[in-house]
Motif scaffolding. Sequence first.
Motif, PDB file in Angstrom:
ATOM      1  N   VAL A 121       1.075  -1.131   0.185  1.00 19.49           N
ATOM      2  CA  VAL A 121       0.277  -0.110  -0.073  1.00 19.49           C
ATOM      3  C   VAL A 121       0.857   0.879   0.216  1.00 19.49           C
ATOM      4  O   VAL A 121       2.080   1.238   0.087  1.00 19.49           O
ATOM      5  CB  VAL A 121      -1.012  -0.085   1.467  1.00 19.49           C
ATOM      6  CG1 VAL A 121      -1.855  -1.097   1.011  1.00 19.49           C
ATOM      7  CG2 VAL A 121       0.067  -0.270   2.910  1.00 19.49           C
ATOM      8  N   ASN A 122      -0.034   1.957  -0.315  1.00 21.59           N
ATOM      9  CA  ASN A 122       1.330   3.370  -0.407  1.00 21.59           C
ATOM     10  C   ASN A 122       1.238   4.090   0.910  1.00 21.59           C
ATOM     11  O   ASN A 122       2.124   4.972   1.300  1.00 21.59           O
ATOM     12  CB  ASN A 122       0.670   4.648  -0.713  1.00 21.59           C
ATOM     13  CG  ASN A 122       0.427   4.618  -2.197  1.00 21.59           C
ATOM     14  OD1 ASN A 122       1.502   3.853  -2.982  1.00 21.59           O
ATOM     15  ND2 ASN A 122      -0.224   4.280  -3.536  1.00 21.59           N
ATOM     16  N   LYS A 123       0.066   4.249   1.669  1.00 20.18           N
ATOM     17  CA  LYS A 123       0.146   4.536   3.211  1.00 20.18           C
ATOM     18  C   LYS A 123      -0.261   3.025   4.442  1.00 20.18           C
ATOM     19  O   LYS A 123      -0.741   2.280   3.819  1.00 20.18           O
ATOM     20  CB  LYS A 123      -0.244   5.273   3.884  1.00 20.18           C
ATOM     21  CG  LYS A 123      -1.763   5.575   3.283  1.00 20.18           C
ATOM     22  CD  LYS A 123      -3.427   6.924   3.488  1.00 20.18           C
ATOM     23  CE  LYS A 123      -4.068   6.440   3.178  1.00 20.18           C
ATOM     24  NZ  LYS A 123      -5.185   7.603   2.587  1.00 20.18           N
ATOM     25  N   ILE A 124       0.162   3.487   5.926  1.00 13.64           N
ATOM     26  CA  ILE A 124      -0.021   2.215   6.787  1.00 13.64           C
ATOM     27  C   ILE A 124       0.347   2.831   8.001  1.00 13.64           C
ATOM     28  O   ILE A 124       0.788   3.796   8.376  1.00 13.64           O
ATOM     29  CB  ILE A 124       0.914   1.323   6.596  1.00 13.64           C
ATOM     30  CG1 ILE A 124       0.824  -0.254   6.600  1.00 13.64           C
ATOM     31  CG2 ILE A 124       2.627   1.733   6.819  1.00 13.64           C
ATOM     32  CD1 ILE A 124       1.233  -1.312   6.330  1.00 13.64           C
ATOM     33  N   LEU A 125      -1.154   1.303   8.755  1.00 18.60           N
ATOM     34  CA  LEU A 125      -0.800   1.959  10.631  1.00 18.60           C
ATOM     35  C   LEU A 125       0.764   1.291  10.704  1.00 18.60           C
ATOM     36  O   LEU A 125       1.193   0.591  10.652  1.00 18.60           O
ATOM     37  CB  LEU A 125      -2.366   1.578  10.862  1.00 18.60           C
ATOM     38  CG  LEU A 125      -1.722   1.803  12.428  1.00 18.60           C
ATOM     39  CD1 LEU A 125      -1.989   3.226  12.579  1.00 18.60           C
ATOM     40  CD2 LEU A 125      -3.335   1.229  12.943  1.00 18.60           C
ATOM     41  N   LYS A 126       1.072   2.760  12.071  1.00 24.76           N
ATOM     42  CA  LYS A 126       2.312   3.190  12.288  1.00 24.76           C
ATOM     43  C   LYS A 126       1.982   3.136  13.898  1.00 24.76           C
ATOM     44  O   LYS A 126       1.399   3.985  14.639  1.00 24.76           O
ATOM     45  CB  LYS A 126       3.628   3.714  11.515  1.00 24.76           C
ATOM     46  CG  LYS A 126       3.528   2.693  10.084  1.00 24.76           C
ATOM     47  CD  LYS A 126       4.525   1.808  10.531  1.00 24.76           C
ATOM     48  CE  LYS A 126       5.270   0.898  10.894  1.00 24.76           C
ATOM     49  NZ  LYS A 126       5.697  -0.052  10.422  1.00 24.76           N
TER      50      LYS A 126
END
Length: 339
Positions: A253-258
């Motif tokens: 994906v291009n963004k992710i939960l961190k």
Amino acid sequence: MGSTDFMSTSLEPYRAVDEAAAWIDRSARVRWDVSGPDAAKFLHNVTTNDVKRLATGRGCEAFVTSLQGKTLAYVAIVARSEGFLLRADAGGLDLARAHLQKYGVFDDVTMEDVSATTVEYHVAGPRAAEWLERAGGSAPEAGDPASTATRAGDVDVLCIRESPTGRPGFTLIAPAADAPALIEMMKNADLAELTAEDFEALRIEAGTPVFGREVTEKNLPQEIARDDRAISFVKGCYLGQETVARLDALGHVNKILKGLRFAPGDPTPSLGAALEADGKAVGTVSSAAFSPGWGAAVGLGIVRVAHAEPGTSLVWRRPEDGATFPASVADPPMLPPRS
């Protein structure tokens, strides 16, 4: 049970979760009974996980996805002999309700909202299992989430093994009429009572997402970084599968939960505060709270993958005056070292 049994009430509640046991009332969550001959088929067809393979007493996380593959809900499912218990955060089925009712008409399935007629308590900590045994209950088999019907004192409960705080724990579901008896039982055992603020810090440390914060209708399921818990890439067709499968084939994906770590002494970021790198926006803070264990704020946020490597230095910008403060990307869980 006397006060010497657990000594939790002599501990600050946050600390009791690491050293003894503590409880919190989570009855504001949504609970649906899903039953009928087609219940397994129905839930299988509207969620991202393999519900058909769930044996009685086992459970899973899942996303309810739109036809476009966006997340309408983030749910926990438990298989019982009489059907399924579907749970979500408070308000967490609001977007999915019409979607589920629309597609439920094609199956022999009944969906009943039992939120008002049931209660939900979570007991967390290394001595949670000991408390349950002393209360006369039987723990579910190993592995989150497993469940069993048992009794705590004189109350019939559904006991679910799960760890939203990142510490071992059990959730008890019971009829609302039995709430006073359960609360008295926990207080008599001297279990510490967690505040909403305590639980918020604990669940952020654990990396447990909440619908409306980490999970919204704008997200694709893989952006929440729960693939191993909430998504089956080998199950049969379901609503929204094409998008999820295509994204899996692309590889990322291009963004992710961190997770996010903030500096001691700095303010706790407001929700939605921008995360920046080299003056450019690379994400947003979705949740933040002060962690007594770290002596600083911790948070969760959706971050561009190019800046999501653990240890990456970012800054967050305070909306009201534009001031910036350091932030460090981390992989959940972010459990503090025990003193």
